[in-house]
Structures are given as structure tokens and as C-alpha cells.
Write a protein that holds these residues in place. Structure first.
Motif, PDB file in Angstrom:
ATOM      1  N   VAL A  13       0.524  -1.178  -0.328  1.00 49.80           N
ATOM      2  CA  VAL A  13      -0.259  -0.300   0.325  1.00 49.80           C
ATOM      3  C   VAL A  13       1.156   1.342  -0.066  1.00 49.80           C
ATOM      4  CG1 VAL A  13      -1.515   1.427   1.093  1.00 49.80           C
ATOM      5  CG2 VAL A  13      -1.738  -1.101   1.373  1.00 49.80           C
ATOM      6  N   ARG A  14       1.837   1.373   0.643  1.00 53.65           N
ATOM      7  CA  ARG A  14       2.748   2.350   1.166  1.00 53.65           C
ATOM      8  C   ARG A  14       3.155   2.588  -0.332  1.00 53.65           C
ATOM      9  NH1 ARG A  14       6.964   2.599   6.037  1.00 53.65           N
ATOM     10  NH2 ARG A  14       7.731   0.170   4.564  1.00 53.65           N
ATOM     11  N   SER A  15       4.375   1.332  -1.452  1.00 47.78           N
ATOM     12  CA  SER A  15       5.259   1.847  -2.212  1.00 47.78           C
ATOM     13  C   SER A  15       3.960   1.905  -3.571  1.00 47.78           C
ATOM     14  CB  SER A  15       6.076   0.423  -2.083  1.00 47.78           C
ATOM     15  OG  SER A  15       5.604  -0.403  -2.513  1.00 47.78           O
ATOM     16  N   GLY A  16       2.851   1.720  -3.512  1.00 44.18           N
ATOM     17  CA  GLY A  16       2.358   1.444  -4.337  1.00 44.18           C
ATOM     18  C   GLY A  16       2.141   0.055  -5.445  1.00 44.18           C
ATOM     19  N   ARG A  17       3.518  -0.332  -5.447  1.00 45.04           N
ATOM     20  CA  ARG A  17       3.285  -1.780  -5.682  1.00 45.04           C
ATOM     21  C   ARG A  17       3.935  -2.794  -5.505  1.00 45.04           C
ATOM     22  NH1 ARG A  17       7.306   0.047 -10.248  1.00 45.04           N
ATOM     23  NH2 ARG A  17       7.186  -2.573 -10.719  1.00 45.04           N
ATOM     24  N   ALA A  18       3.620  -4.058  -5.948  1.00 39.78           N
ATOM     25  CA  ALA A  18       3.472  -5.374  -5.120  1.00 39.78           C
ATOM     26  C   ALA A  18       4.936  -5.226  -4.193  1.00 39.78           C
ATOM     27  CB  ALA A  18       3.371  -6.563  -6.278  1.00 39.78           C
ATOM     28  N   GLU A  19       5.237  -6.481  -3.258  1.00 39.55           N
ATOM     29  CA  GLU A  19       6.096  -6.474  -2.601  1.00 39.55           C
ATOM     30  C   GLU A  19       6.383  -8.066  -2.399  1.00 39.55           C
ATOM     31  OE1 GLU A  19       8.132  -4.751  -1.018  1.00 39.55           O
ATOM     32  OE2 GLU A  19       7.402  -2.609  -1.584  1.00 39.55           O
ATOM     33  N   PRO A  20       7.863  -7.932  -2.925  1.00 41.60           N
ATOM     34  CA  PRO A  20       7.856  -9.631  -2.777  1.00 41.60           C
ATOM     35  C   PRO A  20       6.820 -10.652  -1.582  1.00 41.60           C
ATOM     36  CG  PRO A  20       9.809  -8.349  -1.956  1.00 41.60           C
ATOM     37  CD  PRO A  20       8.701  -7.629  -2.201  1.00 41.60           C
ATOM     38  N   LEU A  21       6.809 -11.839  -1.442  1.00 37.36           N
ATOM     39  CA  LEU A  21       6.321 -12.825  -0.713  1.00 37.36           C
ATOM     40  C   LEU A  21       7.052 -13.913  -0.710  1.00 37.36           C
ATOM     41  CD1 LEU A  21       2.516 -13.002  -0.446  1.00 37.36           C
ATOM     42  CD2 LEU A  21       4.102 -12.202   1.331  1.00 37.36           C
ATOM     43  N   ALA A  22       8.047 -13.961  -1.754  1.00 35.05           N
ATOM     44  CA  ALA A  22       9.025 -14.997  -1.605  1.00 35.05           C
ATOM     45  C   ALA A  22      10.119 -14.609  -2.328  1.00 35.05           C
ATOM     46  CB  ALA A  22       8.650 -16.113  -2.649  1.00 35.05           C
ATOM     47  N   THR A  23      11.383 -15.635  -1.695  1.00 33.81           N
ATOM     48  CA  THR A  23      12.998 -15.005  -2.397  1.00 33.81           C
ATOM     49  C   THR A  23      13.318 -16.141  -3.742  1.00 33.81           C
ATOM     50  OG1 THR A  23      14.377 -16.455  -1.127  1.00 33.81           O
ATOM     51  CG2 THR A  23      13.808 -14.080  -0.374  1.00 33.81           C
ATOM     52  N   VAL A 186      -2.920 -25.312 -13.263  1.00 34.58           N
ATOM     53  CA  VAL A 186      -1.991 -24.023 -12.776  1.00 34.58           C
ATOM     54  C   VAL A 186      -2.387 -23.147 -12.823  1.00 34.58           C
ATOM     55  CG1 VAL A 186      -0.552 -24.544 -10.936  1.00 34.58           C
ATOM     56  CG2 VAL A 186       0.018 -23.422 -13.092  1.00 34.58           C
ATOM     57  N   ALA A 187      -3.347 -21.495 -12.202  1.00 33.37           N
ATOM     58  CA  ALA A 187      -4.526 -20.721 -12.080  1.00 33.37           C
ATOM     59  C   ALA A 187      -2.889 -19.817 -11.893  1.00 33.37           C
ATOM     60  CB  ALA A 187      -5.266 -20.360 -11.254  1.00 33.37           C
ATOM     61  N   MET A 188      -2.902 -18.576 -13.227  1.00 38.96           N
ATOM     62  CA  MET A 188      -2.035 -17.747 -12.681  1.00 38.96           C
ATOM     63  C   MET A 188      -1.879 -16.923 -11.383  1.00 38.96           C
ATOM     64  SD  MET A 188       0.736 -16.622 -13.877  1.00 38.96           S
ATOM     65  CE  MET A 188       2.180 -17.448 -15.473  1.00 38.96           C
ATOM     66  N   THR A 189      -3.208 -16.718 -11.302  1.00 31.49           N
ATOM     67  CA  THR A 189      -3.231 -15.589 -10.502  1.00 31.49           C
ATOM     68  C   THR A 189      -3.072 -16.239  -8.906  1.00 31.49           C
ATOM     69  OG1 THR A 189      -6.005 -16.421 -10.076  1.00 31.49           O
ATOM     70  CG2 THR A 189      -5.763 -14.433 -11.044  1.00 31.49           C
ATOM     71  N   ALA A 190      -3.170 -18.033  -9.007  1.00 27.29           N
ATOM     72  CA  ALA A 190      -2.735 -18.601  -8.106  1.00 27.29           C
ATOM     73  C   ALA A 190      -1.064 -18.464  -7.491  1.00 27.29           C
ATOM     74  CB  ALA A 190      -3.305 -19.875  -7.640  1.00 27.29           C
ATOM     75  N   LEU A 191      -0.270 -18.270  -8.864  1.00 23.89           N
ATOM     76  CA  LEU A 191       0.795 -18.744  -9.069  1.00 23.89           C
ATOM     77  C   LEU A 191       1.579 -17.030  -8.691  1.00 23.89           C
ATOM     78  CD1 LEU A 191       1.364 -19.993 -12.317  1.00 23.89           C
ATOM     79  CD2 LEU A 191       2.195 -21.140 -10.194  1.00 23.89           C
ATOM     80  N   LEU A 192       1.049 -16.073  -9.000  1.00 25.78           N
ATOM     81  CA  LEU A 192       1.161 -14.441  -8.571  1.00 25.78           C
ATOM     82  C   LEU A 192       1.133 -14.838  -7.504  1.00 25.78           C
ATOM     83  CD1 LEU A 192       0.013 -12.849 -12.543  1.00 25.78           C
ATOM     84  CD2 LEU A 192       2.515 -13.544 -11.347  1.00 25.78           C
ATOM     85  N   SER A 193       0.271 -14.515  -6.624  1.00 25.40           N
ATOM     86  CA  SER A 193      -0.176 -13.908  -5.008  1.00 25.40           C
ATOM     87  C   SER A 193       1.060 -15.421  -4.829  1.00 25.40           C
ATOM     88  CB  SER A 193      -1.628 -14.511  -5.247  1.00 25.40           C
ATOM     89  OG  SER A 193      -2.630 -15.200  -5.676  1.00 25.40           O
ATOM     90  N   ARG A 194       1.355 -16.491  -4.609  1.00 21.22           N
ATOM     91  CA  ARG A 194       2.463 -17.189  -4.156  1.00 21.22           C
ATOM     92  C   ARG A 194       3.125 -15.961  -3.471  1.00 21.22           C
ATOM     93  NH1 ARG A 194       4.920 -17.690  -1.088  1.00 21.22           N
ATOM     94  NH2 ARG A 194       6.415 -19.331  -0.033  1.00 21.22           N
ATOM     95  N   HIS A 195       3.628 -15.636  -4.979  1.00 22.47           N
ATOM     96  CA  HIS A 195       5.328 -14.961  -4.950  1.00 22.47           C
ATOM     97  C   HIS A 195       4.951 -13.531  -4.676  1.00 22.47           C
ATOM     98  CE1 HIS A 195       5.671 -18.912  -7.105  1.00 22.47           C
ATOM     99  NE2 HIS A 195       6.761 -18.782  -5.976  1.00 22.47           N
ATOM    100  N   TRP A 196       4.057 -12.597  -5.171  1.00 17.64           N
ATOM    101  CA  TRP A 196       3.982 -11.357  -4.673  1.00 17.64           C
ATOM    102  C   TRP A 196       2.963 -10.955  -3.560  1.00 17.64           C
ATOM    103  CZ3 TRP A 196       5.659 -13.098  -9.233  1.00 17.64           C
ATOM    104  CH2 TRP A 196       6.556 -12.609  -9.458  1.00 17.64           C
ATOM    105  N   ALA A 197       3.116  -9.375  -2.865  1.00 10.62           N
ATOM    106  CA  ALA A 197       1.377  -9.073  -2.363  1.00 10.62           C
ATOM    107  C   ALA A 197       1.261  -7.872  -2.582  1.00 10.62           C
ATOM    108  CB  ALA A 197       1.985  -9.285  -0.532  1.00 10.62           C
ATOM    109  N   THR A 198      -0.052  -7.454  -2.924  1.00  8.45           N
ATOM    110  CA  THR A 198      -0.400  -6.586  -3.572  1.00  8.45           C
ATOM    111  C   THR A 198      -1.201  -4.893  -2.057  1.00  8.45           C
ATOM    112  OG1 THR A 198      -2.814  -7.492  -3.963  1.00  8.45           O
ATOM    113  CG2 THR A 198      -1.304  -7.779  -5.941  1.00  8.45           C
ATOM    114  N   GLY A 199      -1.509  -4.519  -2.419  1.00  6.54           N
ATOM    115  CA  GLY A 199      -1.444  -3.176  -1.429  1.00  6.54           C
ATOM    116  C   GLY A 199      -3.273  -3.832  -1.425  1.00  6.54           C
ATOM    117  N   GLN A 200      -4.027  -4.643  -1.802  1.00 11.22           N
ATOM    118  CA  GLN A 200      -5.131  -4.855  -2.191  1.00 11.22           C
ATOM    119  C   GLN A 200      -5.648  -6.219  -1.527  1.00 11.22           C
ATOM    120  OE1 GLN A 200      -6.484  -4.859  -6.100  1.00 11.22           O
ATOM    121  NE2 GLN A 200      -5.330  -7.028  -7.314  1.00 11.22           N
ATOM    122  N   SER A 201      -6.462  -6.388  -0.679  1.00  9.01           N
ATOM    123  CA  SER A 201      -7.580  -7.799  -0.448  1.00  9.01           C
ATOM    124  C   SER A 201      -7.281  -9.167  -1.724  1.00  9.01           C
ATOM    125  CB  SER A 201      -8.944  -7.540   0.042  1.00  9.01           C
ATOM    126  OG  SER A 201      -9.377  -7.766  -0.916  1.00  9.01           O
TER     127      SER A 201
END
Ligand code: SF4
Lengths: 536, 411
Positions: A13-23, A186-201
């Protein structure tokens, strides 16, 4: 949601872009994935409308049902889909490796060595979202029991020959997708949201366009702005710039563009039918009307298609996790098992699992869940941080090592005392057994003392140091070294790696009981297999 | 500000709530609540904004348009056609399939064609007439035990916060045993004996609203007060409405109907509580600042009576309870999300987040706590967050943000 991922969302939310959830990347990505974007006709379960698919992002193939209620067109669509997908799905069945294992004799319980074939590679289908996974499952369900013209009892509406086979593959892939950490479908939304946290729900993350908007917002835009645009911005015709990723289309698209085009198509066909001798102009009209529908659907599919590939690119920027080959191997077993069942001429998967199979699947999924969590923790310090935060693990620097021995036995054994400085607060009382993660070999230790004020823990290493009196060189961490210990074991008790439960032929779990076979159908007095289910 | 309409009464404590609500809405047609809207109320019970707007009959979709955040809802014409086709199939041949399903699922004696009454409910008449007609038919049916009466698209009325909500179930059946069963026809499929739980849940909530309306009607006909306890067993006619409804759906991929009996007592009690809260609208009205209004009408010259700014201020004057679920259940979802984002409310990330962060209510506060700034050591949530931030920074190889390092955000 864990506190760490909430924190990542707050940061986003602060940075205005997704932040990593995995390295690292925690899911297998094929070198040659098959992307499939399915669309359905609104309100019509399992009635396909279109699909865009392929392994080459520059050359998607498109299949369309101009009139979704027309059975013949639907069958033609399914036949085309089968012709496109089956060579890809079956193509991995040829190249195999031989794997030695053991098998327990069901009678005597004795283990006998066996050699089994394991396919060297396996297919991977990527759909835009979880709803796409369900949609492929629905297509599988609606086709795998169908009769073809080759069947002795073909019934009134036989489907093209390869359609039921497609249904069985899709059913298998759908089923496999429920296994945690699996990657055949696999679903792309699931793949992406495993690796990045967005500033939304989480809910908003189901929208592929919005999710990508947060992960790579266009220059000069914040993730929130870009996501909002993806969700709701419309052009001068009132159409979304970013159409929904399916399988449902935007109601406004249906209303303003698709429904009128289908009506024109129906009218053109009616006009053609009114000329029994055929008429070139009328035929041209029909073709043109069909082409118009095709173009409309291509137009709303293409943005999603590009988004899925964009997601693939983003995921490829992450280094693969260390345990991926191991997990992919179970996917390969799953694939090989299905290939073998088809070759053995087994019947299609039943509508309902019998009790034994259902229980086995559940147990397998629980075990796989535990395994994925464990492997992810070992592969990724960010995943391990979850366990450290919850007091199930601790990491720190060795500050002191004191040689000590257990002399109770015939020969003394090394039992060095290691003091670790850590800011973590593990739920670790003296006497508790802990496990070293990331050490040279499996190693256990026992907590001897905890000094929270000093921020130190003293452990006694109890294994992993060789058989001699002095520990093997390198087996005992030295002062200054970083170490991680967990309170949980680092292996999940695993059944024989040969067939996974979902790959055990259902026939071996006993035939599905008659009661389990579609009670609704039984009540209505129809045969679940031969009932034509004509999608009237 | 001073906006006046014809018949506009001065605001005062003596003004009855219905009048005050009508004044809030302005001289535009009242958006009457339907079952879907009433059921959706139960989805976000804590929201006063929605309760007030619904009670006042404000067209929330139009309001959202005016506020520049149009609701993303719509129904595909294909879905509508499909729904209609299926419903007429279920009701074809003198309701043959529907009666068969009723009889099978409810374990009732087979209906002979002669015993089935399908009264004319005057479908083309106005709402009030239709409601009265439905009432009359129900009273008649109660007087003729032992036969089936099928009410095709009856019209029911439920008083909500002083204003009537008109509800039109797909069908209500009066059974030979005198009980009334709501029939809800939906076009989502039952596949291999099971249906999408989310859709079944929504259908159950909607059906509960019908049952509630029937209970009110039955109590009125019996001359008693409806019992607020959904598990109560009233006597006589008041007990006629069955709290189990018949959900009819297409089976598998066909157009053939199948049905399931769904117990809606839980949904009933939630909805009832919700509606009671709406009846407590007086307090809400009292708390409203002067000048609040949601008049969406236009003047003779076509300019809006209330500017977008005024509408926005009025909406902001009523407290909301945004959570991301709103996006799929309320027309104001995008608007309230924007508001929550501007305020930096943590709910924008999900309902559960609020519990996780304890007393930290804004993104800014939470991030400040994560950075260890000004943390009350007794605040456990803040301490955990600071610990999480340290672990996250370490794992990502970032320098942990020091307390007071100026990283505290202005979000
Ligand atoms: S969107 Fe706004 S008004 Fe609607 S329920 Fe949510 S918070 Fe209340």
C-alpha cells in the motif's frame, strides 16, 4: 493470511506496488507450458463459448462456438480442442526413465524390487484464474462419459472419437490441481499471489488484470490506480479495456456486442435454411456472421492471453526453489500413472469417489500440504520467517562451542554444547528436541538452556557428527556461523514414492457403490452413464 | 444548505422516520427493496450507510454513478434467457415436474391433477393489488385443507423500516397438509449431486426473505404477532410457512430439473436481526447532520439538485463498514473502497486483517509500529508486527527500518 503477508500488503500500500512474498520461485514452470484461456456462455454450466490456447505466445489458436446452444457446434468445438490439446498432453508419454523401487506384496507383505517407468517430462497447463481450473474440470466432467461413434452403443448423439479422451485428461489434471504444490494444471492468479503481495485484498487478487497491475504497474501509475483501471475502465463503446479473464465474459460485452452478433448469426442461418438448395450469398452471410463472433471473442481473449504470458515472464525472473525438481517428480508420477491407466483400458474416472479413495485423497492432500510448507521453509528464508515468527524455529549466530561427550556407552560420543544468539523467541523449553535446517547433514539437538534476557540459547548436538569420538570436520557449527533450527521435523513421513493415491486405479479401491453414483440421477430413474445429458 | 421540495417538512424531532427517509431520497421514485437486496443486507450487517440508503429507498447504483464509481454489476442477456427458459421448463405441463419434485423431496402423497388449484394472481395488476390478491389466495387455501394450491409468482410485502418491500418468489406451494413451501428456481446446475456452495448460500438467504414475508402474512391472517424465534413452533395458521424451502436447479448439464430441500432457519434469524436493526433507523436519522440528502433528481433545467460534491459529503456523513466483500455485494463498493484507501483503513486489505492488527487501525499506524516507532511495549499486536518487520527485512536482505528513521509513511 499470516502477519508477515499482511505486513507485505501494508508495505505494498505504501510503495504503490506489489512487494515480494518469496525470494525464490516455489512452483515448477515448464519450458513449454500450454496456456489455455477458456470462456463459457453465461448461465450455461459447462457450455463452452471459446478457448484461446497454445504454447507459442505469438501464435495463439482460437476455437469458438458461434451458437453455444447448438449441440453440433459444441461437439465440433470439443473435437477441435481435443485435436489441439491431446497431442500436447500425450506427447510427454514417450520419453521415459526407469526407476527402481520396491513394492509390497499385498498377500505376504514382503517388499520386492520393481522397476517402473517414469515419464521424463510432463505437460503443464496454465489458465488465468481458479475459475479457469474449474472450467476445465467441468469440460472434463461433461465429456468423459460420452459415447462416440466407435462405441457399440453409440446412443443418439455420439461425440467425435477423441472427445471422451480429452475429458479424461482434463479430469485428471483438475484432480491433480487439488494436490498442494502440484503443477500440472495451475492458475496464474494463484502462482502470482504466492510470490507477490499486493496492496489490495485476496478477493481483488482474483482479478488477473488487477493483480498484474500491482506487480508491474505501467510507468507513472501506482498499483492501486492501475488495478482500478484494469477493473473498471471502459472505452467509448462502454467495453472494458481489460476484459475479465473468464470463463465468464463481461455482461456488458454480452449485451452490447455478443448477443447482437449471435442474433445476426442465427438470422443468417435461418435464411440459409430457408433456401433448401443452398445459396452462395446466404452461405457467405453465415460465414461472415460467424467470423464476426470469432473476432469479437478473439478481441476479449487476447488481453487475457497476453496477461498470462506476462505472468510467466514475471515468474521466470525468480530463481527456482531447491525442492522444485522433487515436487515436479511427483507430478511426473501422476502423469505417468494416468498414461498407464489409459493404456490399460481402464474406464473413465467415476463421478464420485468411493469412501476409501476419498479418504486416501484427503490424507494425501494433507501430507502434501505439510510437505510443501516444509520444503518452502527450507528453500526460502522468507517462508522460514513465518515459522520463526510463530516460535516454531529460530535463527541466529553461534557465539560459543564447548566440546562435550556422552560417556555412558562403551565408547564416548560427541555431544558438543552450542550457544546461539538470536532475537527469535521459540517456544522452546529445555529438553525439547530441535532440528538443524540447512546444515551439512541431518542433525538433531536438544535445548539445554534458554536465557531470554541475554538472547541466547544453548543446545546440545545429539546427532549428525559421524561415528567417532570426535565430530566429523564441518559437522559442528563454529562461532560466528549462522544457524537455523526448527522445532518441527524436517521430513514428512512419506509413503513409497511410487503411485500417489490419486494414481491408484479406482478399481483397486473397490467399485464405486451404486448409491454413490449420482443419487439425483438414481432418484430420477435414469442411468448415469448412458443418460445422454444433452445440454438441451 | 437549503434544498426544498414540494411538501418538504421542516426537520424536527417530531418528523416521522418514513417522512424523513423520503425527504432524504428526494422526489425520485423509491427504490423498493427486493429479496436480493434484503439478502445482501445480511452480507454486511454492520454497515449503517447501506442500512440508511436502503431504508430511504435510494437508488444506490445511480448514486454510485453520480459519485464517479459505477457499480460493476450486470446480468448477461444469455443468463437471463437461460433462467427464463429453465423456469418455464420447470413450470411446463401444468407444473408437472415441479409437483413431482415437491412430492418426492417432501415425502408427500402424489398430487392428482384434480386437486391442484392454480389461482390467477393477476400478474398484470399493480403491486398493491397483487399483494392483496396473494393474501386472499393464501387465506382461501388455508380454508381448503387437503389440496394443493400453487401460487405462481405471488407478490408478498414485508415492512422494512417503515416502508414496504415487495417480494416476488418464483412460487409458493400450499400443501395438502396446510404448510406453505417457498420454491426457488435457480439456473445454476447441481452437478453429480452437489452445487456451488456460494450460490446455494445466496439462494438460501434470498429464500429466507420470502419465508420471513410469508410468516408475517400468516401471522396477520391468524391475527397474532410473528414469533421472532426462527426455531419457535407457533400454532395454527401462523405455523403454516415452512422454514425449509425447495431449491430447484438444472441437473448436470441438462435442462432437466432436480431439487433439494434447504433449511433456511439460520439465514432467517440473520435476516430478521438485520431488519430489526433497520427498524432502529431512528437513531441513525437522529445522528445525521443537517443538510444530508441523497436527492438524485434534476431541476427543470436538467441540472442536478445536488452536486456530486454534496452527494459525496452526504454519503461520507453516514458511517460505513467497508470490507472487500462489499465489492461483490453492494453498489457503493468501489466508492467505499476509495474512501477506505484515502483514510488508510486497514480493512481495505480484508476483514480479517483488522483482527490481526488489534488497535492499529490505519496503514500508517501499522507501518509505524512495524518500524518500531512510538510503540507501546504493552501492545502485543504492535510488538509482533515490529518483530515480523525485522524478520522480513532480514529474509529479504534489506536493512530493517530503524525507529524514527523517517520511514514512517504518510499513508
Ligand atoms: S459498499 Fe459501502 S455502503 Fe455498501 S455495504 Fe460496503 S461499506 Fe456499506
Amino acid at each position: 493470511m499470516s502477519l508477515l503477508s499482511t505486513l507485505a500488503r501494508l508495505e505494498a500500500v505504501r510503495s504503490g506496488r506489489a512487494e515480494p512474498l518469496a525470494t525464490v520461485r516455489h512452483r515448477h514452470l515448464s519450458d513449454r507450458p500450454m496456456v489455455v484461456v477458456p470462456l463459457t456462455a453465461a448461465g450455461e454450466a459447462g457450455a463452452p463459448l471459446a478457448a484461446m490456447l497454445g504454447t507459442d505466445r505469438a501464435a495463439p489458436r482460437l476455437h469458438v462456438v458461434p451458437q453455444p446452444l447448438d449441440r453440433d457446434q459444441r461437439f465440433a468445438f470439443l473435437a477441435a480442442l481435443a485435436a489441439d490439446l491431446l497431442p500436447y498432453l500425450e506427447g510427454y508419454g514417450e520419453e521415459v526413465e526407469q526407476v527402481e523401487g520396491t513394492e509390497r506384496d499385498p498377500e505376504t507383505g514382503e517388499r520386492t524390487p520393481v522397476v517402473r517407468e517414469l515419464c521424463a517430462q510432463a505437460p503443464q497447463l496454465i489458465v488465468p484464474s481458479a475459475a479457469g481450473v474449474d472450467q476445465l474440470g467441468l469440460i472434463g466432467r461433461s465429456t468423459r462419459f460420452r459415447r462416440t461413434a466407435d462405441d457399440a452403443d453409440a446412443g443418439p448423439h455420439p461425440v467425435p472419437t477423441r472427445v471422451p479422451l480429452l475429458g479424461r485428461w482434463l479430469t485428471h489434471l483438475r484432480e491433480r490441481s487439488e494436490v498442494p504444490g502440484s503443477s500440472l494444471l495451475v492458475a496464474m492468479t494463484a502462482l502470482l499471489s504466492r510470490h507477490w503481495a499486493t496492496g489490495q485484498s485476496h478477493l481483488e487478487d482474483q482479478h488477473l488484470g488487477a493483480l498484474l497491475a500491482w506487480i508491474s504497474p505501467p510507468p507513472g501509475m501506482s498499483g492501486a490506480e492501475a488495478a482500478r483501471r484494469a477493473e473498471s475502465a471502459r472505452d467509448e463503446r462502454g467495453q472494458l479495456y481489460c476484459p475479465p479473464a473468464g470463463p465468464a465474459t463481461d455482461p456488458r460485452f454480452d449485451e452490447k456486442l455478443l448477443a447482437p452478433a449471435v442474433a445476426r448469426y442465427d438470422a443468417a442461418r435461418a435464411a440459409l435454411r430457408a433456401r433448401p438448395g443452398g445459396d452462395e450469398r446466404a452461405e457467405r452471410h453465415v460465414r461472415r456472421a460467424a467470423e464476426e463472433i470469432r473476432e469479437l471473442l478473439a478481441g476479449v481473449l487476447r488481453p487475457t492471453w497476453d496477461q498470462v504470458w506476462h505472468g510467466v515472464d514475471l515468474l521466470r525472473t525468480l530463481p527456482p526453489a531447491a525442492h522444485l525438481p522433487e515436487r515436479w517428480e511427483s507430478d511426473r508420477w501422476s502423469y505417468t500413472g494416468h498414461r498407464d491407466r489409459l493404456a490399460a483400458g481402464e474406464p473413465p474416472q467415476p463421478r464420485h469417489d468411493d469412501a476409501v479413495t476419498a479418504a486416501r485423497k484427503l490424507a494425501q492432500r494433507e501430507r502434501e500440504q505439510a510437505k510443501v510448507e516444509l520444503q518452502e521453509a527450507l528453500d526460502d528464508p522468507l517462508a522460514m520467517a513465518e515459522h520463526r515468527l510463530s516460535g516454531e524455529a529460530f535463527a541466529g549466530t553461534v557465539v560459543d562451542v564447548e566440546p562435550a561427550y556422552d560417556t555412558s556407552g562403551r565408547s564416548p560420543k560427541p555431544r558438543p554444547l552450542v550457544t546461539v544468539r538470536t532475537a527469535d523467541r521459540p517456544h522452546a523449553d529445555p529438553g525439547r528436541e530441535v532440528h538443524r535446517a540447512g546444515g551439512p547433514a541431518a542433525q538433531k539437538a536438544e535445548i539445554v538452556a534458554v536465557d531470554p534476557d541475554d538472547g541466547t540459547l544453548t543446545l546440545r548436538l545429539t546427532s549428525g557428527m559421524g561415528r567417532r569420538k570426535e565430530p566429523e570436520p564441518g559437522s559442528v557449527p563454529q562461532p560466528g556461523e549462522q544457524v537455523v533450527f526448527t522445532l518441527f521435523e524436517l521430513t514428512v513421513r512419506q509413503a513409497a514414492p511410487l503411485p500417489a493415491p490419486e494414481d491408484t486405479p479406482w478399481t483397486h479401491g473397490g467399485p464405486p457403490s451404486a448409491a454413490a453414483l449420482a443419487p439425483a440421477a438414481a432418484a430420477a430413474g435414469s442411468d448415469p452413464i448412458t443418460d445422454p445429458e444433452d445440454w438441451e | 444548505m437549503n434544498v426544498s421540495h414540494p411538501g418538504h417538512l421542516p426537520h424536527g424531532p417530531a418528523e416521522p422516520p418514513a417522512q424523513r427517509l423520503a425527504r432524504l431520497r428526494g422526489p425520485v421514485p423509491q427504490r423498493s427493496l427486493d429479496a436480493r437486496a434484503l439478502a445482501a443486507l445480511a452480507a454486511n450487517p454492520g454497515c449503517r450507510r447501506r442500512a440508511l440508503l436502503d431504508a430511504a429507498g435510494v437508488d444506490k447504483a445511480a448514486l454510485a454513478d453520480r459519485l464517479g464509481s459505477p457499480a460493476p454489476f450486470g446480468q448477461s442477456p444469455f443468463a437471463i434467457v437461460r433462467g427464463n427458459v429453465f423456469e418455464s421448463r420447470v413450470k411446463a405441463d401444468g407444473y408437472a415436474e415441479l409437483l413431482l419434485l415437491l412430492q418426492q423431496r417432501l415425502g408427500l402423497p402424489e398430487p392428482g391433477a384434480a386437486e391442484l388449484a392454480v389461482p390467477d394472481l393477476l400478474p398484470r395488476a399493480g403491486t398493491a393489488v397483487r399483494t392483496e390478491r396473494t393474501r386472499q389466495v393464501l387465506a382461501d387455501a388455508a380454508a381448503h385443507r387437503g389440496r394443493w394450491t400453487l401460487l405462481d409468482h405471488p407478490m408478498l410485502c414485508l415492512e422494512v423500516a417503515g416502508s414496504p418491500a415487495f417480494l416476488e418468489p418464483d412460487a409458493v406451494v400450499v400443501r395438502p397438509d396446510g404448510r406453505w413451501t417457498v420454491v426457488e428456481i435457480k439456473s445454476f446446475p447441481v452437478l453429480d449431486g452437489s452445487a456451488d456452495p456460494a450460490k446455494v448460500g445466496a439462494a438460501a438467504r434470498q429464500a429466507a426473505v420470502y419465508v420471513l414475508a410469508l410468516q408475517q402474512t400468516a401471522a396477520e391472517l391468524a391475527g397474532v404477532k410473528p414469533d421472532p424465534d426462527p426455531y419457535a413452533a407457533p400454532e395454527g395458521l401462523a405455523a403454516a410457512p415452512d422454514t425449509a424451502v425447495l431449491l430447484v436447479c438444472p441437473r448436470d448439464f441438462s435442462n432437466r430439473p432436480t431439487a433439494a430441500v434447504v433449511d433456511v432457519r439460520r439465514e432467517l434469524s440473520v435476516t430478521r436481526r438485520q431488519l430489526q436493526r433497520m427498524t432502529g433507523i431512528e437513531q441513525l436519522l437522529e445522528a445525521l447532520p443537517e443538510g444530508v440528502g441523497f436527492d438524485l433528481s434534476t431541476d427543470d433545467d436538467g441540472s442536478p439538485v445536488r452536486s456530486t460534491g454534496q452527494l459525496g459529503e452526504s454519503v461520507a456523513a453516514v458511517p460505513a463498514a467497508y470490507s472487500p466483500d462489499c465489492l461483490s455485494t453492494c453498489e457503493l463498493g468501489f466508492h467505499c473502497r476509495q474512501e477506505a484507501r484515502c483514510a488508510g483503513a486497514v480493512e481495505q486489505l480484508g476483514r480479517a486483517v483488522r483482527g490481526e492488527l488489534g488497535s492499529l487501525r490505519t496503514v500508517g499506524d501499522a507501518l509505524a509500529a512495524a518500524a518500531g516507532a512510538g510503540t507501546d511495549p504493552a501492545d502485543e499486536a504492535a510488538a509482533r508486527l515490529a518483530r515480523a518487520a525485522a524478520l522480513r527485512a532480514e529474509a529479504l536482505g534489506r536493512r530493517p527500518s530503524a525507529p524514527g528513521s523517517g520511514e514512517a509513511p504518510g499513508v
